[in-house]
Design a protein around this motif. Structure first.
Motif, mmCIF file in Angstrom:
data_model
loop_
_atom_site.group_PDB
_atom_site.id
_atom_site.type_symbol
_atom_site.label_atom_id
_atom_site.label_comp_id
_atom_site.label_asym_id
_atom_site.label_seq_id
_atom_site.Cartn_x
_atom_site.Cartn_y
_atom_site.Cartn_z
ATOM 1 N N LYS A 83 0.831 -1.218 0.000
ATOM 2 C CA LYS A 83 0.000 0.000 0.000
ATOM 3 C C LYS A 83 0.864 1.267 0.000
ATOM 4 N N GLU A 86 1.569 2.861 -3.359
ATOM 5 C CA GLU A 86 0.509 3.649 -3.994
ATOM 6 C C GLU A 86 0.819 5.141 -3.940
ATOM 7 N N THR A 89 2.500 6.829 -7.082
ATOM 8 C CA THR A 89 1.785 6.752 -8.361
ATOM 9 C C THR A 89 1.919 8.010 -9.213
#
Length: 254
Positions: A83, A86, A89
């Protein structure tokens, strides 16, 4: 200029540019944000990887990289969860995007977990006097893990005749101890005599004007020619002349 005159001229330029003022406008300022060895080398590796194009943008985006890694790159790489990736990104620097950044995090964890870290993974393990094979072998280690094929292009392969400018620059930062506070000299298992000049448009053009290089392409064959001539000037620390060639090209438009 004969060789003696050329050496005097270039040594003066090394003295002029190999000092802390150089850091202010160079991507080497990114690893200088850290004191822990692993943070320095990871920050340096990532900053060097995106070091093409406008230097102001390189520094801006390399700083963004460090912020995304919580300004603790080694700790992030070794302990991140899926996680956490992320948050990467939105990163992009020219053709190096978030997919590549995430891959580098995964591959660097592999290097530190299974190959004793960047210093060991990039060391020369045969009788070579340069890093051509070492960089090729490092690329193989880096992509031993599952990887995106698009990211392969962001690690050069000298055995495919790449000059590997960015990795050679990173190696200069880590291996060379210039005693002026610019290059780090924290990889004491490596030998400064084996380093190669980070060959780019600026250093290549200056080298040609100074008759240190005749080959027109900036590839590994050209780098080998330049290496040979620079080692005649200083066999122990030939890559110090990167400061002279780069300074003459970028700052003096030589």
């Amino acid at each position: 200029m004969n060789r003696k005159e050329l050496k005097i001229f270039l040594d003066e330029k090394v003295t002029q540019y190999n000092n802390p003022k150089f850091i202010e406008s160079d991507p080497i300022q990114i690893p200088h944000l850290f004191s822990k060895k692993e943070d320095i080398e990871i920050a340096g590796f990532l900053a060097a990887t995106i070091s093409w194009g406008n230097r102001t943008m390189i520094i801006k985006n390399a700083t963004k990289m460090m912020n995304m890694l919580d300004n603790a790159p080694h700790d992030f790489i070794m302990h991140h969860q899926e996680k956490d990736l992320e948050n990467l990104t939105d990163f992009v620097h020219r053709t190096f995007n978030s997919t590549d950044f995430k891959q580098f995090i995964t591959s660097l964890k592999h290097i530190y977990t299974n190959h004793k870290g960047l210093e060991h993974a990039l060391n020369i393990k045969d009788n070579s006097t340069n890093y051509q094979t070492a960089i090729h072998n490092f690329k193989n280690l880096f992509f031993e893990v599952e990887h995106e094929s698009r990211t392969l292009k962001h690690v050069s392969d000298p055995l495919k005749n790449s000059a590997a400018k960015r990795i050679n620059m990173f190696l200069r930062w880590m291996v060379r101890n210039d005693k002026t506070g610019v290059d780090f000299g924290i990889w004491q298992s490596h030998n400064t005599a084996n380093l190669s000049c980070p060959l780019d448009v600026h250093s290549g053009n200056v080298a040609r004007k100074l008759k240190l290089l005749s080959r027109k392409q900036n590839d590994w064959k050209a780098l080998s020619e330049l290496d040979n001539n620079l080692r005649k000037l200083d066999p122990i620390d030939p890559v110090k002349y990167d400061f002279a060639l780069f300074g003459l090209g970028v700052f003096e438009k030589f």
